[in-house]
Write an enzyme that holds these catalytic residues in place. Structure first.
Site, PDB file in Angstrom:
ATOM      1  N   LYS A 205       0.837  -1.211   0.000  1.00 42.93           N
ATOM      2  CA  LYS A 205       0.000   0.000   0.000  1.00 42.93           C
ATOM      3  C   LYS A 205       0.866   1.253   0.000  1.00 42.93           C
ATOM      4  CE  LYS A 205      -1.838   1.562   4.090  1.00 42.93           C
ATOM      5  NZ  LYS A 205      -1.516   2.966   4.376  1.00 42.93           N
ATOM      6  N   ASN A 206       1.833   1.284   0.909  1.00 42.90           N
ATOM      7  CA  ASN A 206       2.582   2.528   1.096  1.00 42.90           C
ATOM      8  C   ASN A 206       3.626   2.785   0.018  1.00 42.90           C
ATOM      9  OD1 ASN A 206       1.001   3.246   3.189  1.00 42.90           O
ATOM     10  ND2 ASN A 206       2.386   2.511   4.790  1.00 42.90           N
TER      11      ASN A 206
ATOM     12  N   ARG B 299      -4.578  10.096   4.611  1.00 44.84           N
ATOM     13  CA  ARG B 299      -3.359  10.808   5.019  1.00 44.84           C
ATOM     14  C   ARG B 299      -2.395  10.978   3.830  1.00 44.84           C
ATOM     15  NH1 ARG B 299      -0.201  13.826   8.743  1.00 44.84           N
ATOM     16  NH2 ARG B 299       1.939  13.295   8.306  1.00 44.84           N
TER      17      ARG B 299
ATOM     18  N   CYS C  46      -5.543   7.682   9.631  1.00 47.07           N
ATOM     19  CA  CYS C  46      -5.763   6.875  10.829  1.00 47.07           C
ATOM     20  C   CYS C  46      -5.826   7.725  12.084  1.00 47.07           C
ATOM     21  CB  CYS C  46      -4.602   5.920  11.019  1.00 47.07           C
ATOM     22  SG  CYS C  46      -4.492   4.690   9.764  1.00 47.07           S
TER      23      CYS C  46
ATOM     24  N   ARG D 209      -0.819  13.926  13.846  1.00 47.55           N
ATOM     25  CA  ARG D 209      -0.100  13.725  12.584  1.00 47.55           C
ATOM     26  C   ARG D 209       0.254  15.099  12.039  1.00 47.55           C
ATOM     27  NH1 ARG D 209      -1.638   8.447  10.411  1.00 47.55           N
ATOM     28  NH2 ARG D 209       0.074   8.727   8.971  1.00 47.55           N
ATOM     29  N   PRO D 210       1.278  15.745  12.609  1.00 53.23           N
ATOM     30  CA  PRO D 210       1.610  17.101  12.167  1.00 53.23           C
ATOM     31  C   PRO D 210       2.146  17.124  10.733  1.00 53.23           C
ATOM     32  CG  PRO D 210       3.154  16.330  13.847  1.00 53.23           C
ATOM     33  CD  PRO D 210       2.173  15.233  13.637  1.00 53.23           C
ATOM     34  N   ILE D 211       2.108  18.301  10.080  1.00 50.24           N
ATOM     35  CA  ILE D 211       2.658  18.409   8.726  1.00 50.24           C
ATOM     36  C   ILE D 211       3.703  19.531   8.644  1.00 50.24           C
ATOM     37  CG2 ILE D 211       0.636  17.403   7.584  1.00 50.24           C
ATOM     38  CD1 ILE D 211      -0.140  20.281   6.712  1.00 50.24           C
ATOM     39  N   ASP D 212       4.247  19.903   9.808  1.00 56.28           N
ATOM     40  CA  ASP D 212       5.217  21.014   9.842  1.00 56.28           C
ATOM     41  C   ASP D 212       6.432  20.772   8.948  1.00 56.28           C
ATOM     42  OD1 ASP D 212       5.638  18.982  11.972  1.00 56.28           O
ATOM     43  OD2 ASP D 212       7.497  20.072  12.287  1.00 56.28           O
TER      44      ASP D 212
ATOM     45  N   ASP E  40       4.021  -0.197  12.187  1.00 56.06           N
ATOM     46  CA  ASP E  40       2.829  -0.802  11.581  1.00 56.06           C
ATOM     47  C   ASP E  40       2.652  -2.274  11.968  1.00 56.06           C
ATOM     48  OD1 ASP E  40       2.319   1.606  10.413  1.00 56.06           O
ATOM     49  OD2 ASP E  40       3.000   1.053   8.415  1.00 56.06           O
TER      50      ASP E  40
ATOM     51  N   ILE F 106       6.990   5.938  17.657  1.00 54.58           N
ATOM     52  CA  ILE F 106       6.639   6.800  16.508  1.00 54.58           C
ATOM     53  C   ILE F 106       5.345   7.586  16.754  1.00 54.58           C
ATOM     54  CG2 ILE F 106       6.334   6.874  13.976  1.00 54.58           C
ATOM     55  CD1 ILE F 106       9.022   5.605  14.577  1.00 54.58           C
TER      56      ILE F 106
ATOM     57  N   ARG G  12      -8.912  -0.962   3.838  1.00 56.09           N
ATOM     58  CA  ARG G  12      -8.070   0.145   3.368  1.00 56.09           C
ATOM     59  C   ARG G  12      -6.680  -0.349   2.979  1.00 56.09           C
ATOM     60  NH1 ARG G  12      -6.977   4.276   7.675  1.00 56.09           N
ATOM     61  NH2 ARG G  12      -5.397   4.718   6.122  1.00 56.09           N
TER      62      ARG G  12
HETATM   63  C1  EPZ Z   1       4.102   6.562   6.906  1.00 59.89           C
HETATM   64  O1  EPZ Z   1       3.341   7.563   7.563  1.00 59.89           O
HETATM   65  C2  EPZ Z   1       3.131   5.463   6.634  1.00 59.89           C
HETATM   66  N1  EPZ Z   1       2.039   5.968   5.814  1.00 59.89           N
HETATM   67  C3  EPZ Z   1       2.580   4.903   7.941  1.00 59.89           C
HETATM   68  O2  EPZ Z   1       1.754   3.836   7.663  1.00 59.89           O
HETATM   69  C4  EPZ Z   1       3.750   4.431   8.809  1.00 59.89           C
HETATM   70  O3  EPZ Z   1       3.231   4.048  10.062  1.00 59.89           O
HETATM   71  C5  EPZ Z   1       4.745   5.557   8.995  1.00 59.89           C
HETATM   72  O4  EPZ Z   1       5.156   6.087   7.708  1.00 59.89           O
HETATM   73  C6  EPZ Z   1       5.987   5.162   9.748  1.00 59.89           C
HETATM   74  O5  EPZ Z   1       6.616   4.113   9.071  1.00 59.89           O
HETATM   75  C7  EPZ Z   1       2.194   6.121   4.510  1.00 59.89           C
HETATM   76  O6  EPZ Z   1       3.229   5.822   3.932  1.00 59.89           O
HETATM   77  C8  EPZ Z   1       1.002   6.615   3.764  1.00 59.89           C
HETATM   78  P1  EPZ Z   1       6.035   9.672   9.315  1.00 59.89           P
HETATM   79  P2  EPZ Z   1       3.866   9.037   7.738  1.00 59.89           P
HETATM   80  O7  EPZ Z   1       5.844  11.045   8.805  1.00 59.89           O
HETATM   81  O8  EPZ Z   1       4.783   9.372   6.599  1.00 59.89           O
HETATM   82  C9  EPZ Z   1       6.261  12.850  12.749  1.00 59.89           C
HETATM   83  C10 EPZ Z   1      -0.233   2.650   7.758  1.00 59.89           C
HETATM   84  O9  EPZ Z   1      -0.837   2.068   8.670  1.00 59.89           O
HETATM   85  N2  EPZ Z   1       6.034  13.960  11.793  1.00 59.89           N
HETATM   86  O10 EPZ Z   1       7.199   8.889   8.842  1.00 59.89           O
HETATM   87  O11 EPZ Z   1       2.718   9.892   7.995  1.00 59.89           O
HETATM   88  C11 EPZ Z   1       5.036  11.960  12.924  1.00 59.89           C
HETATM   89  O12 EPZ Z   1       4.088  12.529  13.781  1.00 59.89           O
HETATM   90  C12 EPZ Z   1       0.356   3.995   7.986  1.00 59.89           C
HETATM   91  O13 EPZ Z   1      -0.070   2.189   6.616  1.00 59.89           O
HETATM   92  C13 EPZ Z   1       6.084  15.252  12.240  1.00 59.89           C
HETATM   93  O14 EPZ Z   1       6.298  15.513  13.417  1.00 59.89           O
HETATM   94  O15 EPZ Z   1       4.715   8.882   9.023  1.00 59.89           O
HETATM   95  C14 EPZ Z   1       5.653  10.693  13.463  1.00 59.89           C
HETATM   96  O16 EPZ Z   1       5.857  10.811  14.845  1.00 59.89           O
HETATM   97  C15 EPZ Z   1      -0.049   4.611   9.244  1.00 59.89           C
HETATM   98  N3  EPZ Z   1       5.895  16.265  11.347  1.00 59.89           N
HETATM   99  C16 EPZ Z   1       7.009  10.663  12.783  1.00 59.89           C
HETATM  100  O17 EPZ Z   1       7.203  11.979  12.236  1.00 59.89           O
HETATM  101  C17 EPZ Z   1       5.655  16.045  10.036  1.00 59.89           C
HETATM  102  O18 EPZ Z   1       5.487  17.021   9.276  1.00 59.89           O
HETATM  103  C18 EPZ Z   1       7.158   9.677  11.659  1.00 59.89           C
HETATM  104  O19 EPZ Z   1       5.973   9.701  10.882  1.00 59.89           O
HETATM  105  C19 EPZ Z   1       5.600  14.728   9.586  1.00 59.89           C
HETATM  106  C20 EPZ Z   1       5.794  13.686  10.488  1.00 59.89           C
END
Ligand code: EPZ
Length: 419
Positions: free
Chosen positions: A21-22, A92, A116, A121-124, A306, A328, A399
């Site tokens: 998926k990812n 997301r 989810c 889930r910040p986007i900063d 995951d 995480i 999903r």
């Molecule tokens: C990806 O999410 C995956 N989703 C997630 O899978 C997976 O759990 C995750 O990576 C970790 O491996 C997709 O690929 C669509 P991150 P992502 O940004 O990219 C923080 C599933 O079940 N962060 O790597 O959203 C965040 O809060 C999903 O398939 C910020 O602080 O995860 C987290 O603590 C769920 N600011 C950490 O980074 C930001 O702007 C890592 O999350 C972005 C992220």
């Protein structure tokens, strides 16, 4: 829709792992960077892929599906740069579409992405990186408007190695003028697979352990050369490894890449499971007894968040007490109350840490799937429980897992989809 599961059966046979998926979601989004149609194979037939395709179609991407798991995407007629509010809020990964979109059109409008319920889930990191590439960002009522006169390559340091931010920003940077360096990027196999696809289509991207260098193409779109195959879903394969460790008389997991799952293999071996592996398969059976293990989620190649919920289910069946440290996401242990109601003995130390006291027999129950990974963990819990379980809200499971009920039935397990 719901799953009705009668637990307590063993399993036997073979299971074929679907595409990840990812990886699929990001490859589909990358279609916006191409001047000709792209052909993608081994795309999982799952709800998130359908949502992503709907989102892309509404932007003007033409999508055909000549046979199951193969999609052709043609973005030549894309004129729209506003993401559909409803779909983007449900998915997301919708934010990944903004990367190529703003790269190509120098403008994009999108809502705060949903997904989810697993914590903040910040986007900063996305927003800061876009600003560094020269993009103006206007935010009003959770709606973001991105605009740039030109995009200039730059140096970006990620505070945390975010998967989707790495993928999104590298696709924006590809359309910029000059070189961009992303320090501390995510190097999950799905990220590297996206980079492979872009590189086979003419992109110049260099990956090192601590940085990714992207040579900007100054708006020049990529040229599709040969079909790309989505990599096997390591989370699905890992979930079957866990299930096999609990219930298999004998299980062969096919079409997977064992190298992507070494952290889990290490944990399961420590718990007493013997696992045979080849280039693209695993074979295992459940051991006589499982031993407790302490685990901690981490970025790749560490143990993936995951797989944390399915592994916790396994630990309820291990002798002794195990600790699980979810590093995480802070909302990713919320499912334990339901496991405790099924008979588990799990103590929450803080939002990131639990102690699992094993071994405890589980009893079937009616439970709701909170997110896709915890949803599958409940399916595994129900399969090892005595009696009947009903799992509600299985949209969440659909999903991310293609035909999971059919795959489990084929292994001899008792699971039915009911209305
Ligand atoms: C990806 O999410 C995956 N989703 C997630 O899978 C997976 O759990 C995750 O990576 C970790 O491996 C997709 O690929 C669509 P991150 P992502 O940004 O990219 C923080 C599933 O079940 N962060 O790597 O959203 C965040 O809060 C999903 O398939 C910020 O602080 O995860 C987290 O603590 C769920 N600011 C950490 O980074 C930001 O702007 C890592 O999350 C972005 C992220």
């Amino acid at each position: 829709m719901k799953f009705e599961i009668i637990g307590g059966k063993t399993l036997k046979g073979e299971v074929k792992i679907s595409g990840a998926k990812n990886n699929a979601l990001k490859i589909l989004a990358s279609s916006l960077l191409f001047k000709n149609p792209i052909i993608i194979k081994n795309v999982p037939y799952i709800e998130d892929v359908f949502r992503m395709n709907e989102l892309l179609k509404l932007l003007g991407v033409q999508i055909s599906n000549p046979k199951k798991n193969t999609f052709i995407l043609d973005s030549r007629n894309v004129k729209n740069f506003i993401l559909d509010d409803k779909i983007a809020k449900r998915l997301r990964a919708s934010i990944v579409v903004v990367g190529p979109l703003v790269g190509r059109f120098k403008k994009a409008v999108f809502p705060y992405p949903g997904g989810c319920v697993i914590g903040k889930r910040p986007i900063d990191i996305f927003l800061n990186s876009w600003k560094k590439l020269g993009i103006n960002i206007l935010e009003k009522n959770d709606l973001f408007t991105l605009k740039a006169d030109k995009l200039d390559g730059t140096e970006i340091i990620f505070r945390v190695a975010s998967v989707t931010a790495t993928e999104t920003i590298l696709m924006t940077a590809l359309m910029a003028r000059g070189k961009t360096i992303i320090w501390n990027p995510a190097i999950e196999p799905e990220v590297l697979a996206l980079i492979d696809f872009l590189k086979q289509s003419g992109a110049k991207i260099f990956v090192e352990k601590s940085k990714i260098e992207i040579l900007g193409r100054n708006g020049k779109l990529l040229e599709f050369k040969k079909p790309f195959e989505i990599i096997p879903d390591r989370i699905e394969a890992g979930s079957f490894l866990i299930l096999g460790s609990l219930l298999a008389e004998n299980l062969k997991i096919l079409n997977c890449n064992p190298q992507h799952l070494m952290s889990l293999v290490g944990i399961l071996e420590e718990a007493g499971v013997e696992i045979k592996r080849g280039k693209n398969f695993f074979e295992l059976k459940k051991p006589k007894m499982l031993k407790s293990v302490n685990v901690k989620t981490a970025e790749y190649p560490g143990f993936p968040t995951d797989l944390q919920a399915p592994l916790t289910v396994l630990l309820t069946q291990a002798d002794g007490h195990s600790t699980v440290f979810e590093t995480i996401y802070e909302g990713r242990l919320n499912y334990i109350e339901d496991l405790n109601r099924m008979g588990a003995k799990i103590f929450m130390c803080d939002p990131h840490r639990i102690i699992v006291f094993g071994k405890t027999p589980l009893r079937g129950r009616q439970i709701e799937s909170p997110d896709l990974r915890a949803g599958l963990a409940f399916v595994i819990a129900a399969l090892i429980s005595s009696g009947k379980s009903i799992i509600e809200n299985i949209y969440q499971i659909d999903r991310g897992y293609e035909g999971i009920d059919l795959k489990l039935q084929k292994l001899g397990l008792n699971i039915k989809r009911i209305v």
